[in-house]
Design a protein around this motif. Structure first.
Motif, mmCIF file in Angstrom:
data_model
loop_
_atom_site.group_PDB
_atom_site.id
_atom_site.type_symbol
_atom_site.label_atom_id
_atom_site.label_comp_id
_atom_site.label_asym_id
_atom_site.label_seq_id
_atom_site.Cartn_x
_atom_site.Cartn_y
_atom_site.Cartn_z
ATOM 1 N N HIS A 158 0.819 -1.214 0.000
ATOM 2 C CA HIS A 158 0.000 0.000 0.000
ATOM 3 C C HIS A 158 0.852 1.263 0.000
ATOM 4 C CE1 HIS A 158 -3.506 -2.552 0.730
ATOM 5 N NE2 HIS A 158 -4.233 -1.493 0.426
ATOM 6 N N ARG A 159 1.737 1.383 0.954
ATOM 7 C CA ARG A 159 2.596 2.557 0.975
ATOM 8 C C ARG A 159 3.925 2.236 1.638
ATOM 9 N NH1 ARG A 159 -2.383 3.542 2.822
ATOM 10 N NH2 ARG A 159 -2.807 3.453 5.064
ATOM 11 N N LEU A 160 4.945 2.987 1.216
ATOM 12 C CA LEU A 160 6.292 2.828 1.743
ATOM 13 C C LEU A 160 6.708 4.102 2.463
ATOM 14 C CD1 LEU A 160 8.035 1.224 -1.390
ATOM 15 C CD2 LEU A 160 6.821 0.063 0.459
ATOM 16 N N GLY A 161 7.711 3.974 3.322
ATOM 17 C CA GLY A 161 8.209 5.148 4.028
ATOM 18 C C GLY A 161 9.363 4.800 4.940
ATOM 19 N N PRO A 162 10.006 5.811 5.511
ATOM 20 C CA PRO A 162 11.156 5.576 6.395
ATOM 21 C C PRO A 162 10.770 4.967 7.735
ATOM 22 C CG PRO A 162 10.584 7.908 6.354
ATOM 23 C CD PRO A 162 9.747 7.247 5.299
ATOM 24 N N THR A 198 10.612 1.364 3.554
ATOM 25 C CA THR A 198 11.242 1.261 2.241
ATOM 26 C C THR A 198 12.387 0.262 2.269
ATOM 27 O OG1 THR A 198 10.658 3.584 1.862
ATOM 28 C CG2 THR A 198 12.246 2.590 0.353
ATOM 29 N N THR A 199 13.103 0.216 3.386
ATOM 30 C CA THR A 199 14.206 -0.738 3.513
ATOM 31 C C THR A 199 13.701 -2.182 3.514
ATOM 32 O OG1 THR A 199 14.069 -0.447 5.924
ATOM 33 C CG2 THR A 199 15.719 0.860 4.738
ATOM 34 N N VAL A 200 12.512 -2.404 4.071
ATOM 35 C CA VAL A 200 11.928 -3.747 4.073
ATOM 36 C C VAL A 200 11.505 -4.135 2.660
ATOM 37 C CG1 VAL A 200 9.993 -5.153 4.898
ATOM 38 C CG2 VAL A 200 11.206 -3.647 6.481
ATOM 39 N N PHE A 201 10.938 -3.186 1.924
ATOM 40 C CA PHE A 201 10.575 -3.461 0.531
ATOM 41 C C PHE A 201 11.808 -3.871 -0.274
ATOM 42 C CE2 PHE A 201 9.734 -1.757 -3.863
ATOM 43 C CZ PHE A 201 8.835 -2.742 -4.230
ATOM 44 N N SER A 209 4.118 7.583 -2.277
ATOM 45 C CA SER A 209 5.380 6.878 -2.065
ATOM 46 C C SER A 209 5.711 5.929 -3.220
ATOM 47 C CB SER A 209 5.356 6.105 -0.745
ATOM 48 O OG SER A 209 4.314 5.142 -0.730
ATOM 49 N N VAL A 210 4.752 5.639 -4.065
ATOM 50 C CA VAL A 210 5.060 4.839 -5.258
ATOM 51 C C VAL A 210 6.087 5.577 -6.109
ATOM 52 C CG1 VAL A 210 4.128 3.881 -7.407
ATOM 53 C CG2 VAL A 210 2.824 3.676 -5.287
ATOM 54 N N TYR A 211 5.948 6.886 -6.175
ATOM 55 C CA TYR A 211 6.878 7.706 -6.974
ATOM 56 C C TYR A 211 8.176 7.983 -6.213
ATOM 57 C CZ TYR A 211 8.358 11.274 -10.325
ATOM 58 O OH TYR A 211 9.047 11.993 -11.279
ATOM 59 N N SER A 212 8.063 8.331 -4.945
ATOM 60 C CA SER A 212 9.249 8.740 -4.178
ATOM 61 C C SER A 212 10.095 7.563 -3.698
ATOM 62 C CB SER A 212 8.825 9.584 -2.978
ATOM 63 O OG SER A 212 7.970 8.836 -2.112
ATOM 64 N N ASP A 213 9.463 6.476 -3.291
ATOM 65 C CA ASP A 213 10.186 5.362 -2.667
ATOM 66 C C ASP A 213 10.222 4.091 -3.513
ATOM 67 O OD1 ASP A 213 10.219 5.851 0.801
ATOM 68 O OD2 ASP A 213 9.380 7.294 -0.582
ATOM 69 N N MET A 214 9.090 3.755 -4.113
ATOM 70 C CA MET A 214 9.024 2.503 -4.856
ATOM 71 C C MET A 214 9.732 2.585 -6.208
ATOM 72 S SD MET A 214 5.655 0.213 -5.858
ATOM 73 C CE MET A 214 5.419 -0.474 -4.215
ATOM 74 N N LEU A 215 9.554 3.667 -6.916
ATOM 75 C CA LEU A 215 10.126 3.802 -8.261
ATOM 76 C C LEU A 215 11.634 3.554 -8.306
ATOM 77 C CD1 LEU A 215 10.077 4.547 -11.259
ATOM 78 C CD2 LEU A 215 10.076 6.968 -10.576
ATOM 79 N N LEU A 238 -0.709 10.133 -5.673
ATOM 80 C CA LEU A 238 0.044 10.567 -6.836
ATOM 81 C C LEU A 238 -0.734 11.624 -7.622
ATOM 82 C CD1 LEU A 238 1.161 7.051 -8.155
ATOM 83 C CD2 LEU A 238 2.674 8.755 -7.104
ATOM 84 N N THR A 239 -0.026 12.309 -8.509
ATOM 85 C CA THR A 239 -0.681 13.194 -9.473
ATOM 86 C C THR A 239 -0.734 12.457 -10.812
ATOM 87 O OG1 THR A 239 1.366 14.200 -10.271
ATOM 88 C CG2 THR A 239 0.318 15.192 -8.311
ATOM 89 N N TRP A 240 -1.580 12.960 -11.709
ATOM 90 C CA TRP A 240 -1.657 12.333 -13.031
ATOM 91 C C TRP A 240 -0.324 12.455 -13.772
ATOM 92 C CZ3 TRP A 240 -4.991 8.794 -13.814
ATOM 93 C CH2 TRP A 240 -6.275 8.868 -13.274
ATOM 94 N N ASP A 241 0.381 13.571 -13.594
ATOM 95 C CA ASP A 241 1.689 13.732 -14.234
ATOM 96 C C ASP A 241 2.684 12.707 -13.707
ATOM 97 O OD1 ASP A 241 0.886 15.784 -15.871
ATOM 98 O OD2 ASP A 241 1.602 17.391 -14.540
#
Length: 277
Positions: A49-53, A63-66, A112-118, A144-147
């Motif tokens: 669902h979401r990632l983070g510090p 994010t480290t676990v992912f 976080s899909v853009y900031s951490d997962m990508l 996220l944004t559409w862009d």
């Protein structure tokens, strides 16, 4: 008792009298929506669902676990495949996924899909399917944004599919609405989401993840009518030939699903976890 047994004995005698080469064993008929190619299909769909510090809530995974997950998959011979490959197999449009195949998906299109997962998806070169509810995109601070979504799609590693229009709880809404109102509401949630994503991104949107994992036969019927060829639940088991493409299971992961627990999930021995909405 003797009168009742006589027909059975006579039938048995006649059966024994027929030469063995005259009868052939029947070939079992597979269910309509079950693949007929292999009995070895055994694919876990891993849902994030979401990632983070830090673990900000129950749905956040560090994010480290992912990255530990991705590293484990790579080092232990697993191959991350597109979700579409699994669906195509069920629809008899493609071959069976190879042994040790794994699918990665994300629900909600969190920022976080853009900031951490990508960055990690690029590093390990793995495909991801993101299930979007469009009402939040470019509106909610957490989404996220559409862009950003268009940028993710350009990488060739991300596919975007439907999570309804605004992530309703169909169980609660059914209790509040009259049958005709509920039907109209369901149609809107399924069709408007599909149309919006297709309009913004192009391509085909025909996969649906049920919000909160809530579904029933009526909702499955409405999804098919809206043009979805497959839907996804949060029932914790592997995708196998015994599953229906209309309700494929996924493992909803939390931060505790690491190390030995993650290995157990991949092996099909996930700890039981009951979630009620």
């Amino acid at each position: 008792m003797k009168i009742r047994l006589l027909p059975a004995l006579a039938l048995a005698a006649l059966t024994l009298a027929v030469p063995s080469f005259a009868a052939k064993p029947e070939i079992p008929v597979l269910k309509r929506d079950i693949p007929s190619v292999t009995q070895g299909l055994n694919v876990p769909i891993l849902l994030y669902h979401r990632l983070g510090p830090t673990v900000a809530d129950g749905m956040t995974i560090k994010t480290t676990v992912f990255e530990e997950h991705l590293k484990y998959l790579k080092e232990n011979g697993y191959r991350v495949i597109p979700l579409r490959q699994v669906v195509d197999f069920y629809l008899k449009k493609g071959p069976a996924p190879a042994p040790k195949s794994v699918v990665i998906v994300e629900d909600d299109a969190h920022k976080s899909v853009y900031s951490d997962m990508l960055p990690l998806v690029k590093k390990y070169n793995v495909p991801v399917t993101v299930f979007v509810y469009p009402s939040a995109i470019s509106n909610a601070k957490y989404a996220l944004t559409w862009d950003q979504i268009r940028a993710l799609k350009k990488t060739g590693l991300f596919d975007f599919q439907s999570h309804t229009y605004w992530h309703p709880n169909f169980k609660k809404d059914r209790k509040k609405l009259k049958p005709a109102e509920f039907e109209k509401f369901v149609d809107m949630q399924l069709k408007k989401s599909k149309a919006k994503i297709e309009r913004e991104l192009g391509g085909k949107v025909d996969l649906l993840a049920w919000p909160f994992g809530i579904y029933d036969d009526y909702l499955l019927k409405k999804a098919a009518e809206a043009g979805y060829v497959a839907t996804f639940t949060i029932e914790r088991r592997h995708v196998t030939p015994s599953e229906s493409v209309t309700k494929l299971p996924r493992y909803l992961l939390v931060n505790a699903d690491q190390g030995k627990v993650f290995a157990q999930i991949l092996a099909g021995r996930a700890p039981k976890r009951n979630v009620v909405y």
